[in-house]
Design an enzyme around this catalytic site. Structure first.
Site, PDB file in Angstrom:
ATOM      1  CB  CYS A  80      -0.920   0.011   1.210  1.00 22.15           C
ATOM      2  SG  CYS A  80      -2.139  -1.323   1.210  1.00 22.15           S
TER       3      CYS A  80
ATOM      4  CD  GLU B  60      -2.771   3.995   2.722  1.00 26.43           C
ATOM      5  OE1 GLU B  60      -3.989   4.084   2.887  1.00 26.43           O
ATOM      6  OE2 GLU B  60      -2.256   3.196   1.906  1.00 26.43           O
TER       7      GLU B  60
ATOM      8  CB  CYS C 272      -6.524  -1.595   3.719  1.00 27.44           C
ATOM      9  SG  CYS C 272      -4.756  -1.880   3.975  1.00 27.44           S
TER      10      CYS C 272
ATOM     11  CB  CYS D 256      -2.855   1.055   5.760  1.00 28.44           C
ATOM     12  SG  CYS D 256      -1.965   0.608   4.251  1.00 28.44           S
TER      13      CYS D 256
END
Length: 140
Positions: free
Chosen positions: A59, A61, A100, A103
């Site tokens: 991801c 992030e 998500c 994250c």
């Protein structure tokens, strides 16, 4: 959910994430961008890395946090992620997305007092990571 006022710095953070994914978007490679602001005001941005095997995908992030930590940054203030539509989608809007679950865990581990910008009912909202992952598991 407890929310906070959106500042001009928050809007700029969304813009940095949007610029990053607009510049680097590629179908089936990168469609999410993220930006994290440190407490000193520095902004680190990144895109996610998509893989054919979904669980290998990383991801945006996580990449932004990893990049910041790798460069000695530790004190984070606010993070945001934005999603670029795939080329075959009719709606071409880039939108703020909620992190998500993985994250949320990562943000909470590295920035337990971090603010998170999300979209809720079509509006930009600022909340804390603690609001997004209450009763988090800890080793203590």
């Amino acid at each position: 959910m407890k929310t906070f006022n959106i500042s001009q710095q928050d809007l700029e953070l969304v813009e940095v994430a949007t610029e990053k994914i607009t510049m680097l978007y590629e179908d089936n490679k990168h469609h999410v961008g993220a930006a994290i602001r440190t407490k000193t005001g520095e902004i680190i941005s990144a895109v996610h890395i998509e893989a054919y095997i979904g669980r290998v995908t990383v991801c945006a992030e996580a990449i932004a946090i990893g990049s910041a930590v790798s460069n000695g940054q530790k004190d984070f203030d606010t993070i945001v992620a934005v999603r670029h539509p795939y080329s075959d989608e009719v709606d071409r809007s880039i939108r703020v997305v909620s992190p998500c679950g993985m994250c949320r865990e990562l943000i909470s581990d590295y920035a337990p007092d971090c603010f998170v910008l999300i979209e809720m009912n079509g509006k930009l909202v600022k909340t804390t990571i603690e609001e997004l992952i209450p009763l988090k598991y800890t080793r203590n």
